[in-house]
Structures are given as structure tokens and as C-alpha cells.
Motif scaffolding. Structure first.
Motif: not given
Length: 642
Positions: A216-244
Motif C-alpha cells: 500500500l502507498n499509505q497504511p490502513i487506519i480503520g474499517m467499517a462493516p456493512s449494515p448486515d455484516g456481510e462486508g466491510y470497507w477499509l480506509v487508508a490514511s490518504d482517503g483510499g477506500v477498499f471494499t469487500f
């Protein structure tokens, strides 16, 4: 303090179906629209969110916190109190925040696990009086708000109230430190996320993918689950978003120069908001009537996800304090992502004195900037044992930084002095590997002290005559280069290290007559970054800001950039600043220098990875831009980097 700004970004049209199951991370360069503070439409959450020093309520508001215990409400969130408002002096910095389910309160947690509760948030316990193996880095609340979990950087879990223990990574060797956690909607499980985006799932938390195998260019700083718990977002310190999983991708702030605190999501409708360190929030969501008239940015290509690896059953790793917890269940290693990270912006940093993360926070406030790099120096006048951390000799330096959220840029003495001021070695001896054991010990100390990702400036400013590792002759340069190789090889042998080795002369070394600084270069295999120290000083006449820049600094910077480009390495400015020197060769309060330095560092073709301003008043010279001696320079610094 800068006034809170809210922005609403027009969303991207993104591919649905399997594309949403894979990793998507891309730059959104589209239009942003200002919205009024009372609109309440940009951010919606029902307690779902993640990151550092922020929390959101279900009414469209959110809070941001500072390491020193300040809390700022935004967009209708209530001001409920803070340690700073109460005049509390913190023993350790605040590192995390969590809201109550109804948004009528919040908890703050410090790196020692001390918990501060406000509004309708109840106190259920803390680790503030317990000696921790690793610092606390975050927290999450249970769905009913009657309990919470604290998580340490090694993944140790501490459960309080009705928060159940489902497992931890406290006894597992991690590739990267844990930076946060998120609970499942029913509270019967949770995820831990590491700075490389590695995901560890426990209880009923499902594994949907990670960025653990991606550089990664910048480290991950946190995550948030989707409302039903069947996925999550990761966010990097530069505002990059990764979805699963079923977490939808609608855009990111990567490549815009953003400094993100975290992400909050909108359970009723798809979308999320990215919160920056200045308190502003940018919303991303699906196409709307307002967006229909705007040509959308081309979405990133969809990717087919690789199958996640099977989960592995672990034995019960003991948490670092007693819990009423069952043994851990499962943890998961990372599946490799398939989408490369976006480009990143210049990382900001500072030196404010030894072992002083609170000072960095004060610098950030005074300059309205967002430093993530902290410059510091290993001791150089107490022999090898004072420098290498043997017997815990570096605890005083490393413990304050551990869990602070800052990445260290460390000056590493190649040859320390003893207490009498006599050098305890030579470059020639170092080149034979005679001192390798000390650097193995140092690497072990740094890894165990939470500094495994530090930038290490080995024998910085070797082109001068003021340090014992001075390399100003051809023979000394050859020994320096060989010794550098020995140190890097020794330190890379230690499990868990992820150091960045910085070869760091003065910028003017590249234009010094009769001196070939390149002869001291140890080779690309041993160098990650070319560092330059570049203060606002000159010996040319007339001694004017324009002349100092054009005759001294710019030629040195240009020559250094050309060399770094030729060897394929990024640059860094680990020390720079305006300066008053006792000999009169500093330019003093010089906004011209600030403006030109920042412009040069932010020029993409110069490839500068990070800068760290030297905000310090030392004997014989003063560069403390926040100390009141350089008001015009401070104004320029804030305007350029704030």
C-alpha cells in the motif's frame, strides 16, 4: 483552528455484481459541492464507522478528537465534553473513540487503555492501571452500548461490560500492527485490521478479503462493516477506500492530498463519508438526481476476487489482561488483492524534541497541518548499550511513540560516543561487520517497541565533520558505504522488521566542490529513500532570500533529485527549516524559503516521499517556527501545507 467544512462529492457510477465482491481502490477527482451545516444530508450513520480519533451519531453529525483530548462536534453533533475541556492532563495520548448507539454519548480511549466517558456513555472499565504488553490503538462498542472492547497494537483484546471475548491475535506474530477493530451488527463477533489491511475475524465475523498481500502507498487506519455484516470497507490514511463483500464502492480521496481520520457509512441508503483531520467530511454515494447532470468520472476497472484462504483454528491466545472470555475461535490470513494502490501525496512530519508525541500534536494545531511522521534521534553519547536498546535502555524513547499513530524517522548513530565524549568505534571497523550485533539488538528493540516501520537515517549528515561517522575522504566514504551495507543486512535479519533505510547527506553535499558524495552510496539493495537536510542558510553574498535559494539550496536540491532519479529512489526532507544562526548565516524569518521549499517538495517529478520540519530552538541555532520568532514564515507554512 480551521473552520469545519463539509463537502459532498458527486458519486461515481460503478459496476455492480461480482465487481463489488473484490478489492476496488481508485482516485476520485470529481466535483465537490458545499453543503450547509444544517443540511444533515452528507453523513448518515447508525453507529457504523471506523478510523482514528472520530465517531459518528445516527443524526448526521460526527465528532473528531485530538491526541491531547480535545473533541470537536460537527454538523449538529452535541458538544458533550472532553478531557481537554475539563483541564485533565493526560498520561498518554488519546488514540480512539466510539459512539453510543443513539449518539447521545461517546467514549475516548488513551494508549494506556484509560477510558473517558461523556453523555450517556457509561464507564465499564479500563486498562489504565494495568501494565500492557502493547499500547491500545482503538475501541468498539457493543450494539446496546452496555460494553466495549479495547484493542492493542498486537491484537490483544480487553472486554468490558457485556462485551464478550471472541478471540485475539495477542499470541500471534503479525506482519504489521493492528490499528483498529469493528464489531458485527449483533455483537457476537468482531474484526481486527492491521496497518497493511490484513483482516482477522473472530466469532460470527465473516472473512471477505483484505489488502494484506498488497504493498500500500499509505497504511490502513480503520474499517467499517456493512449494515448486515456481510462486508466491510477499509480506509487508508490518504482517503483510499477498499471494499469487500457487499460493501459498495462509490469513490475515494486517494491522490488528492487528503489526510483521513476514518469513514462513516449510511445504513439506510448506500454511501459513505470520509472524514479528514481538519474535521471536514466528503460524502460518496450512488447516482442521484443532482448528479445526473454531471458527467461521471470513468469508474475503475472491475476485478474478479480471488478466493480467500481457509480459516485456521488457533489455540487460545491469552489476552494481556484477565477477561471473562472464552478461548479464541478463528483467525484468517490475508487474500491477495488485485487492484494497485493510487498515487499518494507528500507526507508531513516534524521534530519538536525527544519522545514528545504531544508536542507533535501541538505543532499540528499551531500550523494547521497533519503530520504523520515524527523525527527523533537515538542517543549518541552513552555508548552502544545506550543506543541499541539493550536491557530496555530505549524504553524512555520508544514507549511514548508506541501507539501514538506517528511513524518514526529516526536518526541512527553509526558510531556513538561514550560518556566521556570519545567515539567507541570507527567506520573501518564497522565495514568489517564488527558492530553488527549491536544493530541486531537495535532492530529487535525497535520491533518490540512498536517501531518496526520506522525510517532509519543511518549515519545522517555524514558529509560534514561534526559526527564521529564523518566521511569526507575517499577512504572514509568507501568504509561508510560498506558499513551501511553491514548495518542494513544485520537489521533485516530480525523477524518482524519493515524498516525504510534512508541514506541522508546534506542537500548541499551534491554540489560541494572537490567532494563526491556518490562515493558513499551503499547501493540500491541497501537504500529505500535518499534523505536531504536543507536549512535556510547560505554563505553567498549578498545574503538575501532569493540569492540563498537560487545560489545555494536550489542547485543542491536539483543535483540530489537527479541522483535519486538515476538510482530509482524517492527523496525525503527529514530536516528542514528557517533558521537563525549564531554566526549570522541563517536567513531568519523567510517566507520566501518556505514557499519555494514547499513548492519544490510538492512537485510530483521531484518524488519527495515525506518532509519533517525541524521545529526546535537549540544552542547556536533556532528553527522553531511555532515559537514566535518567525511569524511570516509560520503564516506561509500554514498557507502552503495547512
Amino acid at each position: 483552528m480551521r473552520e469545519t467544512r463539509r463537502r459532498r462529492a458527486l458519486p461515481l457510477v460503478v459496476a455492480r455484481g461480482l465487481a463489488l465482491l473484490g478489492l476496488v481502490c481508485a482516485l476520485v477527482s470529481g466535483l465537490t459541492l458545499a453543503s450547509s451545516a444544517g443540511a444533515g444530508a452528507a453523513v448518515r450513520t447508525a453507529g457504523y464507522g471506523g478510523g482514528q480519533l472520530m465517531a459518528a451519531n445516527p443524526s448526521g453529525g460526527y465528532w473528531t478528537a485530538t491526541a491531547t483530548g480535545g473533541v470537536a462536534p460537527h454538523d449538529g453533533a452535541q458538544a458533550l465534553g472532553s478531557p481537554a475541556q475539563s483541564g485533565i492532563t493526560l498520561a498518554r495520548p488519546i488514540v480512539g473513540m466510539a459512539p453510543t448507539p443513539g449518539g447521545g454519548g461517546y467514549w475516548l480511549v488513551a494508549s494506556d487503555g484509560g477510558v473517558f466517558n461523556y453523555g450517556d456513555a457509561a464507564f465499564h472499565g479500563s486498562t489504565g492501571a494495568i501494565r500492557l504488553n502493547r499500547s491500545i490503538v482503538g475501541m468498539a462498542a457493543t450494539p446496546d452500548g452496555r460494553g466495549y472492547w479495547l484493542v492493542a497494537s498486537d491484537g490483544g483484546i480487553f472486554s468490558f461490560g457485556d462485551a464478550a471475548f471472541h478471540g485475539s491475535t495477542g499470541a500471534i506474530r503479525l506482519n504489521r500492527s493492528i490499528v483498529g477493530m469493528a464489531a458485527t451488527p449483533d455483537g457476537r463477533g468482531y474484526w481486527l485490521v492491521a496497518s497493511d489491511g490484513g483482516i482477522f475475524s473472530f466469532g460470527d465475523a465473516g472473512y471477505f478479503g483484505s489488502t494484506g498481500a498488497l504493498h500500500l502507498n499509505q497504511p490502513i487506519i480503520g474499517m467499517a462493516p456493512s449494515p448486515d455484516g456481510e462486508g466491510y470497507w477499509l480506509v487508508a490514511s490518504d482517503g483510499g477506500v477498499f471494499t469487500f463483500g457487499d460493501a459498495g464502492y462509490y469513490g475515494s480521496m486517494a491522490g488528492t492530498g487528503a489526510s483521513a481520520l476514518g469513514i462513516v457509512i449510511d445504513p439506510p441508503t448506500p454511501g459513505y463519508a470520509l472524514v479528514e483531520s481538519d474535521g471536514s467530511a466528503t460524502f460518496f454515494g450512488p447516482p442521484s438526481a443532482a448528479a445526473a447532470t454531471t458527467t461521471p468520472t470513468t469508474p475503475p476497472p472491475s476485478t474478479t476476487p480471488t478466493a480467500p484462504p481457509p480459516t485456521t483454528t488457533t489455540t487460545a491466545p491469552p489476552p494481556t489482561t484477565t477477561t471473562t472470555a472464552p478461548p479464541p475461535t478463528t483467525t484468517t490470513t490475508a487474500a491477495p488483492p488485485t487492484t494497485p494502490p493510487p498515487p499518494t501525496a507528500l507526507l508531513q512530519g516534524a521534530y519538536v524534541g525527544a519522545a514528545d508525541p504531544t508536542g507533535i500534536a501541538s505543532f499540528a494545531k499551531a500550523t494547521e497541518t497533519s503530520p504523520t511522521i515524527a523525527t527523533d534521534y537515538l542517543p549518541m553519547n552513552d555508548g552502544w548499550t545506550g543506543m541499541d536498546g539493550a536491557g530496555g535502555s530505549l524504553n524512555w524513547l520508544l514507549e511514548p511513540w508506541d501507539g501514538s499513530g506517528y511513524t518514526l524517522s529516526l536518526g541512527v548513530p553509526m558510531i556513538p560516543d561514550n560518556s566521556s565524549g570519545t567515539a567507541v568505534g570507527t567506520l573501518a571497523q564497522g565495514a568489517t561487520g564488527a558492530y553488527n550485533s549491536y544493530f541486531v539488538t537495535l532492530a529487535q528493540s525497535l520491533v518490540s517497541g512498536g517501531a518496526s516501520h520506522a525510517y532509519l537515517r543511518l549515519g545522517w549528515e555524514f558529509d560534514g565533520s561534526w559526527f564521529p561517522w564523518s566521511a569526507t575522504s575517499s577512504g572514509a566514504e568507501a568504509s561508510y558505504a560498506s558499513y551501511f551495507q553491514q548495518i542494513v543486512t544485520a537489521m533485516r535479519s530480525v523477524p518482524g522488521e519493515a524498516f525504510h533505510f534512508v541514506w541522508n547527506p546534506d542537500a548541499v553535499a551534491f554540489t560541494e566542490s572537490g567532494y563526491s558524495v556518490q562515493a558513499a552510496y551503499p547501493g540500491n539493495a541497501y537504500v529505500d529513500v535518499v534523505g536531504l537536510d536543507a536549512y535556510d542558510q547560505t554563505w553567498v553574498t549578498p545574503q538575501t532570500p532569493a540569492n540563498a535559494w537560487s545560489s545555494t539550496l536550489l542547485p543542491g536540491l536539483t543535483a540530489a533529485q537527479q541522483f535519486a532519479s538515476s538510482v530509482g529512489k524517492p527523496l525525503a526532507l527529514p530536516e528542514w527549516g528557517v533558521i537563525v544562526r549564531s554566526d549570522g548565516h541563517g536567513l531568519g524569518d523567510d517566507p520566501y524559503y518556505i514557499n519555494h521549499m514547499v513548492s519544490w517538495m510538492e512537485t510530483a517529478s521531484n518524488d519527495v516521499a515525506y518532509e519533517a520540519y525541524f521545529d526546535y530552538d537549540a544552542s547556536g541555532f533556532n528553527s522553531q517556527i511555532t515559537g514566535g520568532s518567525f511569524p511570516n514564515s509560520l503564516a506561509a507554512f500554514t498557507a502552503d501545507l495547512g
